[in-house]
Write a protein that holds these residues in place. Structure first.
Motif, PDB file in Angstrom:
ATOM      1  N   ARG A  30      -2.849 -12.594  -3.316  1.00  0.00           N
ATOM      2  CA  ARG A  30      -3.024 -11.271  -3.038  1.00  0.00           C
ATOM      3  C   ARG A  30      -3.571 -10.032  -4.144  1.00  0.00           C
ATOM      4  N   GLN A  33      -6.905 -11.454  -5.099  1.00  0.00           N
ATOM      5  CA  GLN A  33      -8.560 -11.885  -4.251  1.00  0.00           C
ATOM      6  C   GLN A  33      -8.482  -9.487  -4.678  1.00  0.00           C
ATOM      7  N   ASP A 134       0.820  -4.371  -0.663  1.00  0.00           N
ATOM      8  CA  ASP A 134       1.821  -5.873  -0.476  1.00  0.00           C
ATOM      9  C   ASP A 134       0.882  -6.633  -0.718  1.00  0.00           C
ATOM     10  N   ALA A 135       1.017  -6.063  -3.109  1.00  0.00           N
ATOM     11  CA  ALA A 135       0.897  -6.881  -3.873  1.00  0.00           C
ATOM     12  C   ALA A 135       1.768  -6.470  -4.934  1.00  0.00           C
ATOM     13  N   THR A 172      -4.031  -4.560   0.576  1.00  0.00           N
ATOM     14  CA  THR A 172      -5.246  -5.406  -0.518  1.00  0.00           C
ATOM     15  C   THR A 172      -6.982  -5.715   0.411  1.00  0.00           C
ATOM     16  N   GLU A 173      -6.429  -5.873   1.326  1.00  0.00           N
ATOM     17  CA  GLU A 173      -7.516  -6.069   2.699  1.00  0.00           C
ATOM     18  C   GLU A 173      -8.603  -4.736   2.422  1.00  0.00           C
TER      19      GLU A 173
END
Length: 188
Positions: A30, A33, A134-135, A172-173
């Motif tokens: 992540r 990303q 989430d990272a 992250t998304e």
């Protein structure tokens, strides 16, 4: 918004052995990303590495190295630190101010130490923080599982209002999605 991405202490020593952080591979994926999106959008990426005087995380040692699988680029800023605060006795504040950065996106290891302290110090210095919820990761402790540490900090850091600037927790998304802070600028 003129953000910078801070990647805090994603180092090999925190990803292996008895005290390894939870889901290092997924967390690093992540973070990669985020950093790929940041670089594509022209957002500065700062890689912060903790170093200690003892054997653990001693500068140049295998545990001190950036974690296996973490993607880097020659344009990334690199900083060393010796406390949980990425700003304390480093040039990070001057670099970010020189770049005109007005928002920090924070991810990394360990949630309850260096990620937490860096977020709080950023607020004290006047920067709003987008915490990549989430990272960031933790090894947990005797009282809390890694999941509990991460969830606790996502909730606690976003509840701090006394500095003025706030922390927002983003997946992250959402950070890399079209219209998100790390999406490439639209071309006319």
């Amino acid at each position: 918004m003129k953000p910078a991405l801070l990647v805090v202490d994603v180092q090999q020593g925190l990803c292996e052995g008895v005290g390894a952080a939870f889901d290092c591979a997924g967390t690093i994926a992540r973070i990669n990303q985020l950093s790929r999106a940041a670089r594509a959008a022209g957002v500065p990426v700062a890689l912060v590495q903790h170093e200690s005087q003892g054997d653990y995380l001693r500068r140049g040692s295998r545990p001190w190295q950036l974690a296996d699988g973490l993607e880097t680029a020659p344009t990334d800023l690199r900083l060393a630190k010796t406390t949980p605060d990425s700003f304390h006795k480093t040039e990070l504040e001057d670099l970010l101010r020189g770049l005109g950065v007005d928002t920090l996106i924070v991810c990394g290891m360990h949630t309850e130490f260096c990620v937490d302290t860096t977020c709080r110090r950023a607020l004290a210095l006047g920067w709003p923080v987008l915490l990549a919820q989430d990272a960031h990761t933790s090894a947990g402790n005797a009282a809390l599982t890694p999941h509990q540490v991460i969830a606790h900090h996502n909730a606690t850091l976003t509840g701090i209002s006394s500095f003025g600037p706030r922390v927002q927790a983003w997946p992250t998304e959402a950070l890399v999605a079209p219209g998100g802070p790390l999406a490439p600028a639209a071309t006319a």
